[in-house]
Design an enzyme around this catalytic site. Structure first.
Site, PDB file in Angstrom:
ATOM      1  N   HIS A 172       2.400   3.542  -3.581  1.00  0.00           N
ATOM      2  CA  HIS A 172       1.562   2.362  -3.359  1.00  0.00           C
ATOM      3  C   HIS A 172       2.189   1.156  -4.052  1.00  0.00           C
ATOM      4  O   HIS A 172       1.848   0.837  -5.185  1.00  0.00           O
ATOM      5  CB  HIS A 172       0.152   2.617  -3.898  1.00  0.00           C
TER       6      HIS A 172
ATOM      7  N   HIS B  33      -8.744   8.801  -4.930  1.00  0.00           N
ATOM      8  CA  HIS B  33      -9.086   7.942  -6.065  1.00  0.00           C
ATOM      9  C   HIS B  33      -9.933   8.739  -7.050  1.00  0.00           C
ATOM     10  O   HIS B  33     -11.041   9.147  -6.752  1.00  0.00           O
ATOM     11  CB  HIS B  33      -9.826   6.663  -5.660  1.00  0.00           C
TER      12      HIS B  33
ATOM     13  N   GLU C 150       1.053   3.290   0.934  1.00  0.00           N
ATOM     14  CA  GLU C 150      -0.210   2.559   0.880  1.00  0.00           C
ATOM     15  C   GLU C 150       0.048   1.106   0.518  1.00  0.00           C
ATOM     16  O   GLU C 150       0.961   0.802  -0.260  1.00  0.00           O
ATOM     17  CB  GLU C 150      -1.140   3.149  -0.192  1.00  0.00           C
TER      18      GLU C 150
END
Length: 214
Positions: free
Chosen positions: A16, A167, A46
């Site tokens: 990410h 997450h 991401e």
């Protein structure tokens, strides 16, 4: 780290690179994609669909791109897309990625009511933002919150969307989350690093694999 399949038996990697590139950088994506290709693993990239991010994804062609609503300067992901509101941003970005054979997933809150918009803008999957699930784990609210995620997964699957999640998932709460049928991929971030420091990488990775394969 992410794991793909249910039972989640195949490992992949997630990177990410945020707009400020304060940890992962755009230059890290291509070498990681080459490594994943050599190992027969998927790469999931991401990020926020800014032009420079999309250029990196299009040039490296990972298996999956997860679009997240992280604006520049945001510390970490803390909410999912309002897909309907941001359809004009998402639809052309997703079309570009789809044209290159890159699977697109959209980061969403479990209580987001308009999941049909994910299909409307061209996404193949959604990634459920699991911070609320993790925070409630072991509390009096845990069952009610878990049911919110269960129903979200069912709604998405009924629309023909694949379901990922991520997450704040860790060794303590992941098994419970995977009671939800049909989860295709989970992304494990900070917890993996901390747990490896505390317990050792072999033990931690073995534990995650055991959870994902059960």
């Amino acid at each position: 780290m992410s794991s793909v399949g249910h039972p989640l038996s195949r490992q992949s990697a997630t990177i990410h690179p945020r707009p400020d590139q304060r940890h992962a950088r755009y230059d890290d994506v291509a070498p990681l994609q080459r490594l994943c290709a050599e190992r027969g693993r998927e790469l999931n990239v991401e990020g926020y669909p800014a032009a420079d991010f999309l250029d990196v994804v299009k040039s490296t062609r990972p298996a999956q791109c997860t679009l997240v609503p992280d604006m520049p300067g945001q510390l970490t992901s803390d909410h999912g897309w309002d897909i309907e509101q941001h359809a004009a941003l998402l639809r052309p970005a997703i079309a570009q990625l789809n044209d290159l054979g890159i699977r697109v997933s959209l980061f969403v809150d479990a209580d987001y009511p308009a999941l049909e918009w994910a299909r409307e803008v061209g996404a193949a999957r959604v990634e459920l933002y699991t911070e609320r699930f993790a925070e409630s784990h072991g509390s009096a609210q845990a069952d009610a919150v878990f049911d919110t995620y269960l129903q979200a997964a069912r709604r998405a699957q009924a629309l023909g969307l694949g379901v990922n999640a991520g997450h704040d998932l860790d060794l303590h709460n992941l098994a419970r989350f995977l009671d939800i049928p049909g989860i295709l991929e989970v992304s494990i971030g900070h917890a993996l690093v901390v747990e490896c420091i505390e317990l050792g990488i072999d033990k931690v990775l073995g534990s995650y694999l055991e959870i994902c394969q059960s």
